[in-house]
Design a protein around this motif. Sequence first.
Motif, PDB file in Angstrom:
ATOM      1  N   LEU A 195      31.816  42.799  44.703  1.00 40.68           N
ATOM      2  CA  LEU A 195      32.809  42.458  45.720  1.00 40.68           C
ATOM      3  C   LEU A 195      34.213  42.374  45.135  1.00 40.68           C
ATOM      4  CD1 LEU A 195      33.404  41.654  48.644  1.00 40.68           C
ATOM      5  CD2 LEU A 195      32.903  39.271  48.010  1.00 40.68           C
ATOM      6  N   SER A 196      34.327  41.843  43.931  1.00 37.24           N
ATOM      7  CA  SER A 196      35.650  41.707  43.318  1.00 37.24           C
ATOM      8  C   SER A 196      36.337  43.060  43.188  1.00 37.24           C
ATOM      9  CB  SER A 196      35.524  41.052  41.937  1.00 37.24           C
ATOM     10  OG  SER A 196      34.964  39.770  42.028  1.00 37.24           O
ATOM     11  N   LEU A 197      35.604  44.041  42.673  1.00 38.48           N
ATOM     12  CA  LEU A 197      36.195  45.367  42.499  1.00 38.48           C
ATOM     13  C   LEU A 197      36.511  46.005  43.847  1.00 38.48           C
ATOM     14  CD1 LEU A 197      36.926  47.426  40.246  1.00 38.48           C
ATOM     15  CD2 LEU A 197      34.779  48.558  40.782  1.00 38.48           C
ATOM     16  N   LEU A 198      35.627  45.822  44.831  1.00 40.83           N
ATOM     17  CA  LEU A 198      35.853  46.395  46.159  1.00 40.83           C
ATOM     18  C   LEU A 198      37.124  45.846  46.787  1.00 40.83           C
ATOM     19  CD1 LEU A 198      34.949  48.043  48.611  1.00 40.83           C
ATOM     20  CD2 LEU A 198      33.503  46.106  49.282  1.00 40.83           C
ATOM     21  N   PRO A 246      48.649  58.433  43.093  1.00 40.72           N
ATOM     22  CA  PRO A 246      48.462  59.433  42.030  1.00 40.72           C
ATOM     23  C   PRO A 246      49.400  59.166  40.850  1.00 40.72           C
ATOM     24  CG  PRO A 246      48.497  60.501  44.175  1.00 40.72           C
ATOM     25  CD  PRO A 246      48.875  59.064  44.412  1.00 40.72           C
ATOM     26  N   GLY A 247      48.833  59.133  39.657  1.00 38.72           N
ATOM     27  CA  GLY A 247      49.634  58.885  38.460  1.00 38.72           C
ATOM     28  C   GLY A 247      49.707  57.439  38.047  1.00 38.72           C
ATOM     29  N   GLY A 248      49.261  56.510  38.924  1.00 36.06           N
ATOM     30  CA  GLY A 248      49.312  55.097  38.594  1.00 36.06           C
ATOM     31  C   GLY A 248      48.111  54.647  37.777  1.00 36.06           C
ATOM     32  N   THR A 249      48.244  53.509  37.132  1.00 35.30           N
ATOM     33  CA  THR A 249      47.131  52.940  36.371  1.00 35.30           C
ATOM     34  C   THR A 249      46.172  52.243  37.327  1.00 35.30           C
ATOM     35  OG1 THR A 249      48.485  52.608  34.392  1.00 35.30           O
ATOM     36  CG2 THR A 249      46.484  51.294  34.573  1.00 35.30           C
ATOM     37  N   GLU A 250      44.891  52.547  37.193  1.00 31.39           N
ATOM     38  CA  GLU A 250      43.892  51.937  38.060  1.00 31.39           C
ATOM     39  C   GLU A 250      43.652  50.481  37.674  1.00 31.39           C
ATOM     40  OE1 GLU A 250      40.662  54.774  39.692  1.00 31.39           O
ATOM     41  OE2 GLU A 250      40.801  55.224  37.543  1.00 31.39           O
ATOM     42  N   GLY A 251      43.242  49.698  38.657  1.00 29.09           N
ATOM     43  CA  GLY A 251      42.955  48.298  38.426  1.00 29.09           C
ATOM     44  C   GLY A 251      41.526  48.086  37.970  1.00 29.09           C
ATOM     45  N   SER A 252      41.247  46.865  37.538  1.00 28.47           N
ATOM     46  CA  SER A 252      39.898  46.469  37.160  1.00 28.47           C
ATOM     47  C   SER A 252      39.739  44.998  37.545  1.00 28.47           C
ATOM     48  CB  SER A 252      39.653  46.681  35.666  1.00 28.47           C
ATOM     49  OG  SER A 252      38.290  46.492  35.337  1.00 28.47           O
ATOM     50  N   VAL A 253      38.601  44.411  37.238  1.00 24.97           N
ATOM     51  CA  VAL A 253      38.337  43.041  37.672  1.00 24.97           C
ATOM     52  C   VAL A 253      39.100  42.026  36.821  1.00 24.97           C
ATOM     53  CG1 VAL A 253      36.081  43.557  38.652  1.00 24.97           C
ATOM     54  CG2 VAL A 253      36.246  42.979  36.238  1.00 24.97           C
ATOM     55  N   LEU A 254      39.519  40.935  37.466  1.00 20.47           N
ATOM     56  CA  LEU A 254      40.214  39.854  36.762  1.00 20.47           C
ATOM     57  C   LEU A 254      39.263  39.087  35.850  1.00 20.47           C
ATOM     58  CD1 LEU A 254      42.785  38.026  36.466  1.00 20.47           C
ATOM     59  CD2 LEU A 254      41.825  36.646  38.327  1.00 20.47           C
ATOM     60  N   GLY A 255      38.026  38.874  36.322  1.00 15.72           N
ATOM     61  CA  GLY A 255      37.070  38.096  35.552  1.00 15.72           C
ATOM     62  C   GLY A 255      37.335  36.606  35.692  1.00 15.72           C
ATOM     63  N   PRO A 256      36.410  35.779  35.217  1.00 12.78           N
ATOM     64  CA  PRO A 256      36.530  34.328  35.406  1.00 12.78           C
ATOM     65  C   PRO A 256      37.244  33.582  34.292  1.00 12.78           C
ATOM     66  CG  PRO A 256      34.363  34.849  34.548  1.00 12.78           C
ATOM     67  CD  PRO A 256      35.104  36.167  34.675  1.00 12.78           C
ATOM     68  N   PRO A 303      23.364  41.180  31.348  1.00  5.51           N
ATOM     69  CA  PRO A 303      24.624  40.490  31.614  1.00  5.51           C
ATOM     70  C   PRO A 303      25.796  40.993  30.777  1.00  5.51           C
ATOM     71  CG  PRO A 303      23.364  39.215  30.052  1.00  5.51           C
ATOM     72  CD  PRO A 303      22.548  40.464  30.327  1.00  5.51           C
ATOM     73  N   TRP A 304      25.654  42.142  30.132  1.00  5.98           N
ATOM     74  CA  TRP A 304      26.655  42.550  29.139  1.00  5.98           C
ATOM     75  C   TRP A 304      27.837  43.286  29.741  1.00  5.98           C
ATOM     76  CZ3 TRP A 304      26.798  41.489  23.919  1.00  5.98           C
ATOM     77  CH2 TRP A 304      25.694  40.785  23.423  1.00  5.98           C
ATOM     78  N   ARG A 305      28.993  43.075  29.109  1.00  7.10           N
ATOM     79  CA  ARG A 305      30.215  43.808  29.413  1.00  7.10           C
ATOM     80  C   ARG A 305      30.621  44.619  28.188  1.00  7.10           C
ATOM     81  NH1 ARG A 305      35.166  42.363  32.336  1.00  7.10           N
ATOM     82  NH2 ARG A 305      34.666  44.499  32.941  1.00  7.10           N
ATOM     83  N   PHE A 364      30.941  45.914  36.917  1.00 10.84           N
ATOM     84  CA  PHE A 364      31.421  47.168  37.512  1.00 10.84           C
ATOM     85  C   PHE A 364      32.899  47.452  37.264  1.00 10.84           C
ATOM     86  CE2 PHE A 364      28.218  45.154  40.349  1.00 10.84           C
ATOM     87  CZ  PHE A 364      27.155  46.031  40.131  1.00 10.84           C
ATOM     88  N   GLY A 365      33.448  46.993  36.154  1.00 10.25           N
ATOM     89  CA  GLY A 365      34.886  47.110  35.947  1.00 10.25           C
ATOM     90  C   GLY A 365      35.371  48.410  35.333  1.00 10.25           C
ATOM     91  N   VAL A 366      34.468  49.213  34.727  1.00  7.95           N
ATOM     92  CA  VAL A 366      34.904  50.381  33.957  1.00  7.95           C
ATOM     93  C   VAL A 366      35.239  51.561  34.860  1.00  7.95           C
ATOM     94  CG1 VAL A 366      34.300  52.001  32.128  1.00  7.95           C
ATOM     95  CG2 VAL A 366      33.455  49.647  32.029  1.00  7.95           C
TER      96      VAL A 366
END
Length: 341
Positions: free
Chosen positions: A102-105, A115-125, A232-234, A268-270
């Motif tokens: 849900l966080s990534l969604l 286009p050309g921008g840096t994609e986001g990822s999850v903030l994490g806890p 549970p690995w990242r 699911f952050g990668v």
Amino acid sequence: MAETTTTNTATGNTRPTANLPPLLDLTIDNITPNTIRINSQASDARLKYLMARLVTHLHDFARETRLSSDEWMAALQFLISCGKICSDVRNEFILLSDVLGLSLLVDNINHPTPPGGTEGSVLGPFHTHDAPVLPNGSSMTSDPEGEPMLALCTVKDLKGDALPGVTIDIWETDSSGHYDVQHADRDAPSERCVMKSDDEGRFWFKGIKPVSYPIPHDGPVGKLLERLNRHPWRPAHVHFKFEKEGWDPLVTALYLKGDPYESSDAVFGVKKSLVVELGKVDRATAEAYGVKEGSWLLKHDFVLSTQKETEELRDRLAVEELEKLGLRMKLVDHLPVPELD
């Protein structure tokens, strides 16, 4: 008919009752529309819409799965357990949102990447608000066991122009795979800092080579992953959070290429565009930045979009998706609400 009211004796508040639906003889078939109807008294159109969709999907879930009383109670106990384990430095609900995707969604919906921008990822806890503000070139690590890494980065706009004065929040684990807040004896922030990009949009710092680590799995979320036969690995990564007035905030991370968990991140952050390969510091770079030759080297160019650019893209994508669903909606403050006219 004159409007009648009812008074809450505990609070003294009154509520109109004349137009309330008769909540009698509710069944599997009529509980949903009646719940939506009584919630529709809200004056906030967005809240009214959110609650209507939440109730619809929640009730449909119960119907489709024929949810048992034991399962319903187990779910409530699970949420209670999540609340009990939360603290100032651990948020189990964010972790739950992460492992459910849900966080990534939500981030992708609210911060689409032009286009050309840096994609986001999850903030994490494990983001905190006590990271020290350091000048460029500083070391943010106090871990003697970590493998030294120099990071040389830039921040630009979509046209390729440098962005000075961007606030960059940076954090990573130590060499044992733990964030500083996970150590009971933490007395000061470590492996984290806040910097500003210089007049040429550059920022650079000294840290350590990131390592793979498991998300906290000693609580209810970890037990859920175990029941689902999920690890549970990242993969190894460094977090970045960019902020500048007038620009869309960017929360992202850079992931090390070849990490064993690169394609199975528990949260699911990668994204392919965020996977990087570390180099080695040569003699000239070592002398220029005061590090040892042969240290790890992270180089990356981040690209931000303006708030206006992101809002326009988000609005266009929202309209397109709503039309696909056949919904008559309008956007208010960039958020959809039902079109009643």
